[in-house]
Design a protein around this motif. Structure first.
Motif, PDB file in Angstrom:
ATOM      1  N   ALA A 387     -14.791 -10.903 -15.492  1.00  0.00           N
ATOM      2  CA  ALA A 387     -13.498 -10.871 -14.801  1.00  0.00           C
ATOM      3  C   ALA A 387     -12.454 -11.727 -15.490  1.00  0.00           C
ATOM      4  CB  ALA A 387     -13.674 -11.328 -13.352  1.00  0.00           C
ATOM      5  N   GLY A 388     -12.889 -12.674 -16.341  1.00  0.00           N
ATOM      6  CA  GLY A 388     -11.928 -13.496 -17.078  1.00  0.00           C
ATOM      7  C   GLY A 388     -11.876 -14.939 -16.628  1.00  0.00           C
ATOM      8  N   LYS A 389     -12.956 -15.432 -16.009  1.00  0.00           N
ATOM      9  CA  LYS A 389     -12.953 -16.825 -15.528  1.00  0.00           C
ATOM     10  C   LYS A 389     -12.884 -17.801 -16.707  1.00  0.00           C
ATOM     11  CE  LYS A 389     -16.839 -16.299 -13.420  1.00  0.00           C
ATOM     12  NZ  LYS A 389     -17.044 -14.890 -13.781  1.00  0.00           N
ATOM     13  N   SER A 390     -13.682 -17.562 -17.757  1.00  0.00           N
ATOM     14  CA  SER A 390     -13.621 -18.438 -18.943  1.00  0.00           C
ATOM     15  C   SER A 390     -12.274 -18.322 -19.633  1.00  0.00           C
ATOM     16  CB  SER A 390     -14.753 -18.096 -19.910  1.00  0.00           C
ATOM     17  OG  SER A 390     -16.018 -18.357 -19.328  1.00  0.00           O
ATOM     18  N   THR A 391     -11.663 -17.144 -19.550  1.00  0.00           N
ATOM     19  CA  THR A 391     -10.326 -16.979 -20.123  1.00  0.00           C
ATOM     20  C   THR A 391      -9.304 -17.812 -19.363  1.00  0.00           C
ATOM     21  OG1 THR A 391     -10.895 -14.732 -20.832  1.00  0.00           O
ATOM     22  CG2 THR A 391      -8.558 -15.291 -20.753  1.00  0.00           C
ATOM     23  N   VAL A 392      -9.460 -17.907 -18.047  1.00  0.00           N
ATOM     24  CA  VAL A 392      -8.568 -18.754 -17.261  1.00  0.00           C
ATOM     25  C   VAL A 392      -8.713 -20.218 -17.688  1.00  0.00           C
ATOM     26  CG1 VAL A 392      -8.046 -19.586 -14.931  1.00  0.00           C
ATOM     27  CG2 VAL A 392      -8.565 -17.182 -15.309  1.00  0.00           C
ATOM     28  N   VAL A 393      -9.947 -20.624 -17.986  1.00  0.00           N
ATOM     29  CA  VAL A 393     -10.172 -21.988 -18.483  1.00  0.00           C
ATOM     30  C   VAL A 393      -9.407 -22.209 -19.787  1.00  0.00           C
ATOM     31  CG1 VAL A 393     -11.911 -23.535 -19.441  1.00  0.00           C
ATOM     32  CG2 VAL A 393     -12.381 -22.285 -17.330  1.00  0.00           C
ATOM     33  N   LEU A 394      -9.473 -21.247 -20.695  1.00  0.00           N
ATOM     34  CA  LEU A 394      -8.746 -21.370 -21.964  1.00  0.00           C
ATOM     35  C   LEU A 394      -7.239 -21.441 -21.728  1.00  0.00           C
ATOM     36  CD1 LEU A 394     -10.745 -18.821 -24.182  1.00  0.00           C
ATOM     37  CD2 LEU A 394     -11.003 -21.303 -24.070  1.00  0.00           C
ATOM     38  N   LEU A 395      -6.754 -20.699 -20.725  1.00  0.00           N
ATOM     39  CA  LEU A 395      -5.328 -20.754 -20.399  1.00  0.00           C
ATOM     40  C   LEU A 395      -4.947 -22.126 -19.864  1.00  0.00           C
ATOM     41  CD1 LEU A 395      -4.961 -17.288 -18.612  1.00  0.00           C
ATOM     42  CD2 LEU A 395      -4.044 -17.889 -20.854  1.00  0.00           C
ATOM     43  N   LEU A 396      -5.786 -22.690 -19.012  1.00  0.00           N
ATOM     44  CA  LEU A 396      -5.491 -24.011 -18.447  1.00  0.00           C
ATOM     45  C   LEU A 396      -5.515 -25.090 -19.525  1.00  0.00           C
ATOM     46  CD1 LEU A 396      -7.601 -23.857 -15.156  1.00  0.00           C
ATOM     47  CD2 LEU A 396      -5.137 -23.522 -15.416  1.00  0.00           C
ATOM     48  N   LEU A 397      -6.379 -24.909 -20.521  1.00  0.00           N
ATOM     49  CA  LEU A 397      -6.459 -25.889 -21.602  1.00  0.00           C
ATOM     50  C   LEU A 397      -5.342 -25.723 -22.628  1.00  0.00           C
ATOM     51  CD1 LEU A 397     -10.314 -25.794 -22.235  1.00  0.00           C
ATOM     52  CD2 LEU A 397      -9.017 -27.650 -21.173  1.00  0.00           C
ATOM     53  N   GLY A 398      -4.597 -24.634 -22.554  1.00  0.00           N
ATOM     54  CA  GLY A 398      -3.550 -24.384 -23.538  1.00  0.00           C
ATOM     55  C   GLY A 398      -4.067 -23.827 -24.841  1.00  0.00           C
ATOM     56  N   LEU A 399      -5.336 -23.379 -24.863  1.00  0.00           N
ATOM     57  CA  LEU A 399      -5.905 -22.793 -26.072  1.00  0.00           C
ATOM     58  C   LEU A 399      -5.535 -21.322 -26.223  1.00  0.00           C
ATOM     59  CD1 LEU A 399      -9.484 -24.366 -25.896  1.00  0.00           C
ATOM     60  CD2 LEU A 399      -7.625 -25.009 -27.446  1.00  0.00           C
ATOM     61  N   LEU A 400      -5.017 -20.723 -25.187  1.00  0.00           N
ATOM     62  CA  LEU A 400      -4.698 -19.298 -25.198  1.00  0.00           C
ATOM     63  C   LEU A 400      -3.411 -19.086 -24.419  1.00  0.00           C
ATOM     64  CD1 LEU A 400      -5.920 -16.525 -26.091  1.00  0.00           C
ATOM     65  CD2 LEU A 400      -6.916 -16.367 -23.803  1.00  0.00           C
ATOM     66  N   ARG A 401      -2.588 -18.178 -24.932  1.00  0.00           N
ATOM     67  CA  ARG A 401      -1.349 -17.814 -24.242  1.00  0.00           C
ATOM     68  C   ARG A 401      -1.564 -16.491 -23.505  1.00  0.00           C
ATOM     69  NH1 ARG A 401       3.553 -20.264 -26.373  1.00  0.00           N
ATOM     70  NH2 ARG A 401       3.013 -21.811 -27.977  1.00  0.00           N
ATOM     71  N   PRO A 402      -1.053 -16.364 -22.297  1.00  0.00           N
ATOM     72  CA  PRO A 402      -1.239 -15.104 -21.566  1.00  0.00           C
ATOM     73  C   PRO A 402      -0.403 -13.984 -22.168  1.00  0.00           C
ATOM     74  CG  PRO A 402       0.170 -16.592 -20.334  1.00  0.00           C
ATOM     75  CD  PRO A 402      -0.332 -17.365 -21.516  1.00  0.00           C
ATOM     76  N   ASP A 403      -0.916 -12.754 -22.044  1.00  0.00           N
ATOM     77  CA  ASP A 403      -0.141 -11.598 -22.494  1.00  0.00           C
ATOM     78  C   ASP A 403       0.995 -11.285 -21.525  1.00  0.00           C
ATOM     79  OD1 ASP A 403      -1.755 -11.155 -24.760  1.00  0.00           O
ATOM     80  OD2 ASP A 403      -3.259 -10.134 -23.538  1.00  0.00           O
ATOM     81  N   ALA A 404       0.827 -11.685 -20.295  1.00  0.00           N
ATOM     82  CA  ALA A 404       1.887 -11.512 -19.291  1.00  0.00           C
ATOM     83  C   ALA A 404       1.785 -12.669 -18.308  1.00  0.00           C
ATOM     84  CB  ALA A 404       1.737 -10.170 -18.577  1.00  0.00           C
ATOM     85  N   GLY A 405       2.907 -13.037 -17.727  1.00  0.00           N
ATOM     86  CA  GLY A 405       2.929 -14.138 -16.782  1.00  0.00           C
ATOM     87  C   GLY A 405       3.014 -15.487 -17.485  1.00  0.00           C
ATOM     88  N   ARG A 406       2.791 -16.561 -16.714  1.00  0.00           N
ATOM     89  CA  ARG A 406       2.893 -17.894 -17.281  1.00  0.00           C
ATOM     90  C   ARG A 406       1.952 -18.849 -16.545  1.00  0.00           C
ATOM     91  NH1 ARG A 406       8.535 -20.656 -15.355  1.00  0.00           N
ATOM     92  NH2 ARG A 406       7.745 -22.179 -16.856  1.00  0.00           N
ATOM     93  N   VAL A 407       1.551 -19.898 -17.284  1.00  0.00           N
ATOM     94  CA  VAL A 407       0.767 -21.000 -16.720  1.00  0.00           C
ATOM     95  C   VAL A 407       1.614 -22.244 -16.899  1.00  0.00           C
ATOM     96  CG1 VAL A 407      -1.379 -22.300 -16.801  1.00  0.00           C
ATOM     97  CG2 VAL A 407      -1.390 -19.859 -17.359  1.00  0.00           C
ATOM     98  N   ALA A 408       2.042 -22.873 -15.808  1.00  0.00           N
ATOM     99  CA  ALA A 408       3.029 -23.953 -15.881  1.00  0.00           C
ATOM    100  C   ALA A 408       2.563 -25.168 -15.105  1.00  0.00           C
ATOM    101  CB  ALA A 408       4.374 -23.472 -15.347  1.00  0.00           C
ATOM    102  N   LEU A 409       3.096 -26.324 -15.514  1.00  0.00           N
ATOM    103  CA  LEU A 409       2.869 -27.598 -14.833  1.00  0.00           C
ATOM    104  C   LEU A 409       4.120 -27.957 -14.037  1.00  0.00           C
ATOM    105  CD1 LEU A 409       1.262 -29.632 -17.782  1.00  0.00           C
ATOM    106  CD2 LEU A 409       0.071 -28.724 -15.782  1.00  0.00           C
ATOM    107  N   ARG A 410       3.933 -28.183 -12.735  1.00  0.00           N
ATOM    108  CA  ARG A 410       5.055 -28.589 -11.890  1.00  0.00           C
ATOM    109  C   ARG A 410       4.775 -29.995 -11.356  1.00  0.00           C
ATOM    110  NH1 ARG A 410       9.198 -26.103  -9.254  1.00  0.00           N
ATOM    111  NH2 ARG A 410       8.383 -24.012  -9.749  1.00  0.00           N
ATOM    112  N   SER A 411       5.643 -30.921 -11.675  1.00  0.00           N
ATOM    113  CA  SER A 411       5.458 -32.311 -11.275  1.00  0.00           C
ATOM    114  C   SER A 411       6.519 -32.711 -10.256  1.00  0.00           C
ATOM    115  CB  SER A 411       5.538 -33.233 -12.498  1.00  0.00           C
ATOM    116  OG  SER A 411       5.480 -34.584 -12.124  1.00  0.00           O
ATOM    117  N   PRO A 412       6.115 -33.366  -9.168  1.00  0.00           N
ATOM    118  CA  PRO A 412       7.136 -33.811  -8.192  1.00  0.00           C
ATOM    119  C   PRO A 412       8.081 -34.844  -8.778  1.00  0.00           C
ATOM    120  CG  PRO A 412       4.977 -34.755  -7.677  1.00  0.00           C
ATOM    121  CD  PRO A 412       4.758 -33.729  -8.745  1.00  0.00           C
ATOM    122  N   ALA A 413       7.644 -35.544  -9.844  1.00  0.00           N
ATOM    123  CA  ALA A 413       8.523 -36.525 -10.473  1.00  0.00           C
ATOM    124  C   ALA A 413       9.698 -35.862 -11.160  1.00  0.00           C
ATOM    125  CB  ALA A 413       7.732 -37.370 -11.484  1.00  0.00           C
ATOM    126  N   ALA A 414       9.542 -34.559 -11.504  1.00  0.00           N
ATOM    127  CA  ALA A 414      10.626 -33.846 -12.179  1.00  0.00           C
ATOM    128  C   ALA A 414      11.654 -33.281 -11.208  1.00  0.00           C
ATOM    129  CB  ALA A 414      10.043 -32.713 -13.033  1.00  0.00           C
TER     130      ALA A 414
END
Length: 575
Positions: A387-414
């Motif tokens: 299903a792509g669970k290990s791929t999600v791990v790679l996305l969270l680590l920044g080792l892979l870029r998604p073909d569609a959509g985005r993985v972002a960090l949102r900080s309350p300090a910002a």
């Protein structure tokens, strides 16, 4: 097929200096060939004339000695040139191959876990190890002969033209036959080297898969089963190698026969005209000596033709990796992760080699812990295999870029500032905040202590607490010398479960200041006792205020999770 790929000169600095050196040695070799021909002619001509019927019988001993001395010097000089070509050729080949290997490995790392289209990580591994070795015979044997052909052959033809224009015309007419037949052979065998290298890469990939799966096969008592497959792979490698050797021998035999006939035509013509007095003895001897030298570089080029095809095929594969555009490295600073969240917004990744999106349109918000004791969280990624669970791990680590959509960090300090894409932040800074334990942990050689501490000074009490948490203390009790037990590369000497506990302990010890921990199938290949150790380790991380993102199949891990993210795959609609 170009005999010299200009990209090789651009990518490998050692290749440029080697080509210049080889050209200089080729000029020197051409001069020595001409001097050798004249020395033999002037030493042998007067002797033949004096001892032939009607000759005077007197030979100028002084002149003969001088020419013999020149001939001896030429022989020594040609031996020195050959030695220099071999020595510096091997040195340059070693430097070029090492340089290309370094570039291929660095660029493959920059490309991430997804290599260029048409290749796999195992293909890149085979290329960087065995595949690029084919460049060495190309640089040591073929390239020098190619440059000698461009220098020695024209020089010898010009000298022959000055001695006997008829022989020069014969040489000029017959020389193009050699490259024509080389082109013909190359056309008939086009793609053979590429197919051989592809076969070697495929065999290497399959062998690596078998080796990687041996622990699992051994756990189920099936380690003997792949024996037939390994024998089949060996037979395929033998057939590929023998096919290459067959082409090499046939191409060498054809070109050897052709050049021998061309030299024979010149020799017969000179002999007939010498009998009828249409050419002098000394020029005739010089022409007969130079005739083989005209075709000798061409003969050697033909003999080493297979080295050129194999080397250029390996170079093409290397340049296919090097020319692949690498993603732009991130430069933005990592935001404050206290109370932050990771947002997956309609993320899709196309699975390599399959018409499947895995994951497909995944949206989730992963809230991170606050860093205080008891303020941690456990987030489980759930879904069927593929299903792509290990791929999600790679996305969270920044080792892979998604073909569609985005993985972002949102900080309350910002505040209201737009969240930062994980792929846009500085990778080294982000990895300093994340601890990762993959399915197959990378374990280097050394003692168990060295592997766990990674060379850092760690207090003995902290080591003992971490080992007790992960269950490594029970493993150490069974090892002959405890913490000082040597471990081989990849964890050789330890079972799969023991390696997993070593990796968990290393992450527990080395990630005290890392707020995010990512675990990919941590309970795989573990028994119930090992599973309890993993659960205890996850609880320890959560109690310390960290966020644990875990790929989970077992119900025990899912029950421990504060949040469960379902990951699904979807087939790509075909037009």
């Amino acid at each position: 097929m170009r005999p010299l790929d200009p990209r090789l000169l651009r990518q490998a600095r050692a290749a440029r200096s080697y080509v210049v050196l080889t050209a200089a040695l080729g000029v020197l070799s051409a001069a020595l060939v001409v001097v050798q021909a004249f020395a033999i002619a002037h030493a042998l001509g007067p002797v033949v004339a004096a001892t032939s019927p009607g000759g005077s019988g007197a030979v100028d001993d002084g002149a003969l000695a001088r020419w013999l001395t020149v001939l001896a010097c030429v022989v020594v000089g040609r031996a020195g040139v050959a030695w220099a070509q071999e020595r510096f050729g091997r040195r340059a080949a070693t430097l070029v191959v090492a340089d290309l290997r370094r570039q291929v490995v660095q660029h493959a790392v920059a490309l991430g876990p997804r290599p260029p289209a048409g290749t796999s990580p195992a293909d890149v591994t085979t290329l960087a190890t065995r595949g690029l070795g084919d460049l060495e015979p190309y640089l040591v044997r073929f390239l020098p002969q190619l440059l000698l052909t461009a220098l020695v052959t024209p020089a010898a033809v010009l000298v022959v033209w000055g001695l006997d224009w008829v022989s020069a015309v014969v040489a000029v007419v017959t020389i193009p036959l050699v490259p024509f037949f080389m082109w013909l052979i190359g056309t008939m065998t086009a793609g053979t080297s590429e197919r051989r290298l592809a076969t070697v890469e495929r065999l290497g990939s399959q062998v690596l898969d078998l080796v990687a799966g041996l622990p699992t096969l051994r756990a189920f008592g099936r380690e003997i089963g792949p024996g037939a497959r390994v024998r089949a792979l060996g037979e395929s490698s033998r057939r590929a190698t023998m096919g290459t050797l067959r082409i090499a021998f046939l191409s060498g035999a054809v070109l050897e026969l052709l050049t021998t006939l061309c030299v024979a035509v010149i020799a017969v013509g000179v002999g007939l005209r010498l009998v009828y007095g249409h050419v002098e003895l000394v020029p005739a001897i010089a022409v007969l000596v130079l005739a083989p030298e005209i075709f000798l570089p061409l003969r050697r080029v033909g003999f080493e033709f297979h080295a050129s095809t194999d080397g250029l095929a390996a170079g093409e594969r290397a340049f296919a990796v090097l020319d692949a555009p690498s993603p732009r490295p991130g430069t933005r600073p990592v935001p404050d992760l206290v109370g932050a969240s990771i947002e997956l917004d309609d993320v899709s990744v196309r699975a390599p080699g399959r018409d499947v999106l895995a994951p497909a349109r995944l949206s989730a918000r992963i809230d991170l812990g606050n860093g205080s004791p008891g303020g941690g969280r456990v987030v489980a990624l759930r879904g069927p295999s593929g299903a792509g669970k290990s791929t999600v791990v790679l996305l969270l680590l920044g080792l892979l870029r998604p073909d569609a959509g985005r993985v972002a960090l949102r900080s309350p300090a910002a505040g209201a500032v737009e969240p930062v894409d994980v792929a846009d932040v500085d990778a080294a800074a982000w990895w300093d905040r994340v601890a990762w334990v993959p399915q197959r942990p990378a374990i280097g050689p050394g003692t168990v202590r060295d592997v766990v501490t990674d060379g850092r000074p760690v207090d003995a009490d902290a080591l003992a607490v971490a080992a007790a948490t992960t269950g490594l203390d029970d493993v150490l009790a069974d090892l002959p010398t405890g913490w000082d037990t040597p471990v081989g590369l990849g964890g050789v000497g330890l079972s799969v479960g023991q390696r997993q506990r070593v990796a968990l302990t290393r992450a527990l010890v080395g990630s005290a200041d890392r707020p995010v921990v990512v675990l990919d199938e941590p309970t795989a290949h573990l028994d119930a006792r090992g599973e309890r150790c993993v659960l205890d380790t996850v609880r320890a991380w959560r109690d310390a205020g960290r966020t644990v993102v875990v790929v989970a199949h077992r119900a025990s891990l899912l029950a421990l999770a504060d949040q469960v993210v379902d990951v699904t795959a979807e087939e790509v609609a075909r037009a």
